[in-house]
Design a protein around this motif. Structure first.
Motif, PDB file in Angstrom:
ATOM      1  N   ILE A   1       0.874  -1.173   0.000  1.00  0.00           N
ATOM      2  CA  ILE A   1       0.000   0.000   0.000  1.00  0.00           C
ATOM      3  C   ILE A   1       0.908   1.218   0.000  1.00  0.00           C
ATOM      4  N   TYR A   2       0.721   2.091  -0.968  1.00  0.00           N
ATOM      5  CA  TYR A   2       1.562   3.283  -1.113  1.00  0.00           C
ATOM      6  C   TYR A   2       0.780   4.508  -0.644  1.00  0.00           C
ATOM      7  N   LEU A   3       1.405   5.297   0.218  1.00  0.00           N
ATOM      8  CA  LEU A   3       0.741   6.416   0.875  1.00  0.00           C
ATOM      9  C   LEU A   3       1.464   7.729   0.604  1.00  0.00           C
TER      10      LEU A   3
ATOM     11  N   ILE B   1      -2.496   6.122  -2.284  1.00  0.00           N
ATOM     12  CA  ILE B   1      -2.409   6.595  -3.660  1.00  0.00           C
ATOM     13  C   ILE B   1      -2.243   5.442  -4.657  1.00  0.00           C
ATOM     14  N   LYS B   2      -1.876   4.268  -4.125  1.00  0.00           N
ATOM     15  CA  LYS B   2      -1.769   3.101  -5.000  1.00  0.00           C
ATOM     16  C   LYS B   2      -1.667   1.856  -4.137  1.00  0.00           C
ATOM     17  N   GLU B   3      -2.139   0.756  -4.665  1.00  0.00           N
ATOM     18  CA  GLU B   3      -1.938  -0.542  -4.018  1.00  0.00           C
ATOM     19  C   GLU B   3      -1.636  -1.564  -5.093  1.00  0.00           C
ATOM     20  N   LYS B   4      -0.852  -2.570  -4.741  1.00  0.00           N
ATOM     21  CA  LYS B   4      -0.455  -3.528  -5.777  1.00  0.00           C
ATOM     22  C   LYS B   4       0.007  -4.841  -5.157  1.00  0.00           C
ATOM     23  N   ILE B   5      -0.408  -5.948  -5.765  1.00  0.00           N
ATOM     24  CA  ILE B   5       0.191  -7.246  -5.458  1.00  0.00           C
ATOM     25  C   ILE B   5       1.556  -7.274  -6.135  1.00  0.00           C
ATOM     26  N   ILE B   6       2.598  -7.412  -5.324  1.00  0.00           N
ATOM     27  CA  ILE B   6       3.960  -7.338  -5.864  1.00  0.00           C
ATOM     28  C   ILE B   6       4.400  -8.679  -6.430  1.00  0.00           C
TER      29      ILE B   6
ATOM     30  N   LYS C   1      10.331   0.212  -6.264  1.00  0.00           N
ATOM     31  CA  LYS C   1      10.242   0.692  -7.648  1.00  0.00           C
ATOM     32  C   LYS C   1       8.879   1.329  -7.896  1.00  0.00           C
ATOM     33  N   GLU C   2       7.826   0.678  -7.405  1.00  0.00           N
ATOM     34  CA  GLU C   2       6.482   1.232  -7.550  1.00  0.00           C
ATOM     35  C   GLU C   2       6.309   2.481  -6.696  1.00  0.00           C
ATOM     36  N   GLY C   3       6.932   2.485  -5.526  1.00  0.00           N
ATOM     37  CA  GLY C   3       6.839   3.646  -4.648  1.00  0.00           C
ATOM     38  C   GLY C   3       7.452   4.889  -5.255  1.00  0.00           C
ATOM     39  N   VAL C   4       8.593   4.721  -5.883  1.00  0.00           N
ATOM     40  CA  VAL C   4       9.246   5.849  -6.551  1.00  0.00           C
ATOM     41  C   VAL C   4       8.384   6.322  -7.718  1.00  0.00           C
ATOM     42  N   ARG C   5       7.814   5.374  -8.450  1.00  0.00           N
ATOM     43  CA  ARG C   5       7.020   5.697  -9.635  1.00  0.00           C
ATOM     44  C   ARG C   5       5.789   6.538  -9.279  1.00  0.00           C
ATOM     45  N   CYS C   6       5.167   6.261  -8.127  1.00  0.00           N
ATOM     46  CA  CYS C   6       3.957   7.010  -7.761  1.00  0.00           C
ATOM     47  C   CYS C   6       4.228   8.086  -6.718  1.00  0.00           C
ATOM     48  N   SER C   7       5.514   8.380  -6.463  1.00  0.00           N
ATOM     49  CA  SER C   7       5.924   9.436  -5.526  1.00  0.00           C
ATOM     50  C   SER C   7       5.372   9.206  -4.117  1.00  0.00           C
ATOM     51  N   ALA C   8       5.418   7.978  -3.662  1.00  0.00           N
ATOM     52  CA  ALA C   8       4.939   7.643  -2.317  1.00  0.00           C
ATOM     53  C   ALA C   8       5.893   8.180  -1.255  1.00  0.00           C
ATOM     54  N   ALA C   9       5.335   8.595  -0.130  1.00  0.00           N
ATOM     55  CA  ALA C   9       6.144   9.020   1.008  1.00  0.00           C
ATOM     56  C   ALA C   9       6.322   7.879   2.004  1.00  0.00           C
ATOM     57  N   ARG C  10       5.334   6.969   2.042  1.00  0.00           N
ATOM     58  CA  ARG C  10       5.337   5.868   3.000  1.00  0.00           C
ATOM     59  C   ARG C  10       4.732   4.635   2.347  1.00  0.00           C
ATOM     60  N   ILE C  11       5.068   3.488   2.894  1.00  0.00           N
ATOM     61  CA  ILE C  11       4.444   2.260   2.412  1.00  0.00           C
ATOM     62  C   ILE C  11       4.087   1.355   3.586  1.00  0.00           C
ATOM     63  N   ILE C  12       3.089   0.539   3.371  1.00  0.00           N
ATOM     64  CA  ILE C  12       2.751  -0.570   4.259  1.00  0.00           C
ATOM     65  C   ILE C  12       2.802  -1.825   3.403  1.00  0.00           C
ATOM     66  N   VAL C  13       3.533  -2.809   3.858  1.00  0.00           N
ATOM     67  CA  VAL C  13       3.641  -4.075   3.136  1.00  0.00           C
ATOM     68  C   VAL C  13       2.887  -5.134   3.920  1.00  0.00           C
ATOM     69  N   ALA C  14       2.229  -6.018   3.203  1.00  0.00           N
ATOM     70  CA  ALA C  14       1.489  -7.097   3.856  1.00  0.00           C
ATOM     71  C   ALA C  14       1.637  -8.374   3.054  1.00  0.00           C
ATOM     72  N   HIS C  15       1.505  -9.504   3.750  1.00  0.00           N
ATOM     73  CA  HIS C  15       1.358 -10.755   3.030  1.00  0.00           C
ATOM     74  C   HIS C  15       0.500 -11.688   3.892  1.00  0.00           C
TER      75      HIS C  15
ATOM     76  N   GLY D   1      14.385   6.822   1.183  1.00  0.00           N
ATOM     77  CA  GLY D   1      13.596   7.971   1.619  1.00  0.00           C
ATOM     78  C   GLY D   1      12.099   7.726   1.577  1.00  0.00           C
ATOM     79  N   ILE D   2      11.701   6.457   1.561  1.00  0.00           N
ATOM     80  CA  ILE D   2      10.284   6.077   1.654  1.00  0.00           C
ATOM     81  C   ILE D   2      10.127   5.285   2.951  1.00  0.00           C
ATOM     82  N   GLU D   3       9.380   5.830   3.879  1.00  0.00           N
ATOM     83  CA  GLU D   3       9.248   5.233   5.202  1.00  0.00           C
ATOM     84  C   GLU D   3       8.385   3.970   5.157  1.00  0.00           C
ATOM     85  N   VAL D   4       8.875   2.907   5.765  1.00  0.00           N
ATOM     86  CA  VAL D   4       8.087   1.684   5.912  1.00  0.00           C
ATOM     87  C   VAL D   4       7.322   1.786   7.227  1.00  0.00           C
ATOM     88  N   LEU D   5       6.001   1.940   7.139  1.00  0.00           N
ATOM     89  CA  LEU D   5       5.196   2.089   8.345  1.00  0.00           C
ATOM     90  C   LEU D   5       4.957   0.762   9.040  1.00  0.00           C
ATOM     91  N   ASP D   6       4.768  -0.298   8.261  1.00  0.00           N
ATOM     92  CA  ASP D   6       4.455  -1.580   8.889  1.00  0.00           C
ATOM     93  C   ASP D   6       4.590  -2.707   7.886  1.00  0.00           C
TER      94      ASP D   6
END
Length: 233
Positions: free
Chosen positions: A137-139, A146-151, A168-182, A210-215
């Motif tokens: 999840i890109y925030l 701002i975007k979500e994707k199955i990686i 790579k997806e985070g940079v593409r959509c200019s995300a500031a933070r991400i949450i990863v899940a599985h 420079g993209i913070e991993v929240l969780d």
């Protein structure tokens, strides 16, 4: 030989590759091109007397300013020698498309304000899947999605799970933070050693990029576990 001297050649294909607009865009990005080079790409071809670059220069020179070209009517465009109805339509279509892109805001798909928000969101996306799916999840800076994707799909291990695919997806959509899940199809959200090692590597990569991993959320049946709350990173 100067670039201006090279432009007297009849066709773009006769120019050295390093100064052809399309090749320069591919090699250096659209921002590196001049206005006449960008317009030459839109025109695609010139006419009997001018190549596309020369025609683009002539159009810009005749209108004087880019603003005057932006507001030009179809009738105004076809007054330029070498610009027929087809090229006038192409120019107007490109200008209007650019205007619409400029006016478009990035679509928001909700907001994540807490670990529970993140967990509930990920449960909804992953709980019924029969294989492990790594989901990102890109925030933005306001924690708006701002975007979500199955990686990728498959067991989380170093051979398939690499932070570069996520960032790579985070940079593409200019995300500031991400949450990863599985998800764990077994229903047990307890982290494996591979989960822990991947999470640490992900957080370290985020710090560098420079993209913070929240969780990192692990989804079971109807429950979840937060590796951030466990103090893994």
């Amino acid at each position: 030989m100067t670039e201006n001297q090279l432009l007297v050649k009849t066709t773009i294909h006769e120019l050295p590759e390093e100064i052809r607009p399309r090749e320069r865009l591919i090699a250096h990005g659209a921002q590196s091109l001049t206005s006449y080079e960008l317009l030459a790409i839109i025109l695609r071809t010139g006419n009997r007397n001018l190549n596309a670059i020369q025609l683009a220069m002539k159009i810009l020179q005749q209108f004087g300013t880019q603003y005057d070209l932006r507001t030009a009517s179809f009738h105004d465009l076809i007054q330029v020698a070498g610009v027929g109805p087809a090229k006038a339509v192409e120019i107007q279509a490109a200008i209007e498309f650019g205007r619409r892109l400029y006016q478009t805001n990035q679509e928001k798909q909700g907001v994540i304000m807490s670990t529970k928000d993140a967990g509930d969101y990920c449960i909804e996306k992953l709980k019924d899947l029969q294989q492990e799916n790594v989901f990102a999840i890109y925030l933005n800076t306001k924690n708006q999605i701002i975007k979500e994707k199955i990686i990728f799909i498959g067991t989380l291990n170093s051979s398939v799970a690499h932070p570069r695919e996520i960032f790579k997806e985070g940079v593409r959509c200019s995300a500031a933070r991400i949450i990863v899940a599985h998800n764990h199809p077994s229903g047990n959200p307890s982290p494996s050693q591979a989960d822990i090692e991947f999470t640490k590597r992900l957080a370290e990569s985020g710090d560098l990029i420079g993209i913070e991993v929240l969780d990192h959320i692990i989804v079971g049946d109807d429950n979840f576990l937060s590796l951030q709350e466990l103090g893994i990173f």
